[in-house]
Motif scaffolding. Structure first.
Motif, short mmCIF file in Angstrom:
data_model
loop_
_atom_site.label_atom_id
_atom_site.label_comp_id
_atom_site.label_asym_id
_atom_site.label_seq_id
_atom_site.Cartn_x
_atom_site.Cartn_y
_atom_site.Cartn_z
N UNK A 292 -11.39 -0.89 -1.32
CA UNK A 292 -10.92 -2.14 -0.72
C UNK A 292 -9.41 -2.22 -0.93
N UNK A 293 -8.64 -2.21 0.18
CA UNK A 293 -7.19 -2.17 0.07
C UNK A 293 -6.55 -2.55 1.39
N UNK A 294 -5.24 -2.73 1.37
CA UNK A 294 -4.44 -2.88 2.58
C UNK A 294 -3.65 -1.58 2.79
N UNK A 295 -3.04 -1.46 3.96
CA UNK A 295 -2.32 -0.23 4.29
C UNK A 295 -1.23 0.06 3.25
N UNK A 296 -0.53 -0.97 2.79
CA UNK A 296 0.54 -0.76 1.81
C UNK A 296 -0.01 -0.17 0.51
N UNK A 297 -1.20 -0.59 0.13
CA UNK A 297 -1.81 -0.05 -1.10
C UNK A 297 -2.06 1.45 -0.97
N UNK A 298 -2.47 1.89 0.23
CA UNK A 298 -2.76 3.31 0.40
C UNK A 298 -1.48 4.14 0.31
N UNK A 299 -0.39 3.63 0.83
CA UNK A 299 0.89 4.35 0.74
C UNK A 299 1.29 4.50 -0.71
N UNK A 300 1.13 3.45 -1.49
CA UNK A 300 1.49 3.49 -2.91
C UNK A 300 0.61 4.48 -3.65
N UNK B 193 2.32 -11.07 -2.33
CA UNK B 193 2.25 -11.48 -0.92
C UNK B 193 3.35 -10.84 -0.09
N UNK B 194 4.44 -10.45 -0.72
CA UNK B 194 5.59 -9.92 0.01
C UNK B 194 5.58 -8.39 0.08
N UNK B 195 4.46 -7.76 -0.26
CA UNK B 195 4.38 -6.30 -0.23
C UNK B 195 4.29 -5.81 1.20
N UNK B 196 5.36 -5.21 1.70
CA UNK B 196 5.42 -4.68 3.05
C UNK B 196 5.22 -3.16 3.03
N UNK B 197 5.07 -2.58 4.22
CA UNK B 197 4.98 -1.13 4.29
C UNK B 197 6.27 -0.47 3.81
N UNK B 198 7.41 -1.07 4.16
CA UNK B 198 8.69 -0.52 3.70
C UNK B 198 8.76 -0.53 2.17
N UNK B 199 8.32 -1.62 1.56
CA UNK B 199 8.32 -1.68 0.10
C UNK B 199 7.37 -0.64 -0.49
#
Length: 273
Positions: A150-158, A31-37
């Motif tokens: 199916x993903x969030x923006x943070x998932x794509x960065x990773x 839940x705490x996965x941010x773009x910075x992380x």
């Protein structure tokens, strides 16, 4: 998030990439996965990839096309590195791309730039143009190690910004484009075909209002949030899809028509191996 958790995420995405396997999006588990992380994880992955011998040669900007934001649940562009072994130049305006090793690959027609010198922070269009020696039309092949895209923006960065390969057409000097270069690029239109069937129509304006505007965004973003990773001389940057994104399969041939545009175009054929 704790550094141990970030390192574990980096190890998991690298394993998925190396084995062409899917995994549950990290945003579903943390839940705490941010773009910075996510960018921290991406930096860890990049460090390990470079240690393995991968050579960074540029960047991709993702989600510059606003029309895709609602569909994919993202709300801003992202960026990721491009490596030498994933970048391929066309011969005679044609290229063959093997899809083995990719997960759920899709195609994006894009405008690509090469920097001859490092641009200033927050550059004007004139300063950007002065920093770039060539541009080219090409395709980014993107993929998702998250099932069914199916993903969030943070998932794509990773997941390396969803980057799989960059197919580059014949470069031409940027300054050979006639007229106001920023407007020429923003106003260009594109028709995307698969096996001669029209799939979509788009324009340069779909990319944050124009490919040079996308470059401006990336340079400013890196200066503000990632000052240790600025664009440098010698880098290639691909600026985001001009159309919708489409799944690809072996046996297909894709090409575009760009009426009145001066860049050499590119046909790609997909194979299994």
């Amino acid at each position: 998030m704790e550094s141990q958790t970030l390192s574990a995420i980096a190890a998991q995405i690298m394993a998925a990439q190396d084995s062409a396997q899917s995994l549950e999006p990290f945003s579903h588990r943390f839940d705490t996965l941010t773009l910075d992380a996510a960018y921290h994880v991406a930096a860890l992955v990049n460090t390990q990839r470079v240690a393995q011998g991968w050579q960074p040669v540029g960047r991709k900007i993702g989600f510059t096309n606003h029309q895709l934001w609602e569909h994919f649940g993202v709300h801003q562009p992202i960026w990721a590195p491009v490596y030498a072994h994933n970048m391929h130049y066309a011969q005679d305006d044609k290229i063959t791309c093997a899809l083995n090793g990719f997960c759920e690959p899709r195609i994006e027609p894009e405008i690509i730039f090469h920097f001859a010198k490092t641009p200033p922070q927050n550059p004007t269009f004139a300063q950007l143009i002065d920093s770039i020696d060539w541009c080219a039309f090409g395709y980014e092949i993107v993929q998702s190690h998250y099932p069914n895209w199916q993903f969030a923006a943070a998932d794509t960065i990773i997941d390396a910004g969803l980057h799989a390969a960059l197919l580059v057409g014949q470069p031409i000097p940027l300054k050979e484009l006639k007229g106001d270069i920023a407007q020429v690029l923003a106003n260009c239109s594109v028709e995307l075909y698969c096996n001669h069937e029209l799939k979509d129509q788009g324009s340069g304006a779909n990319v944050l209002g124009g490919p040079l505007k996308a470059l401006q965004h990336l340079v400013a973003l890196l200066a503000a949030e990632h000052p240790t990773a600025p664009i440098r001389a010698g880098e290639v940057v691909t600026t985001g899809t001009l159309t919708a994104v489409f799944p690809v399969a072996a046996g297909q041939r894709w090409h575009v028509i760009m009426p009145g545009f001066e860049l050499p175009l590119l046909e790609v054929q997909f194979t299994n191996t």
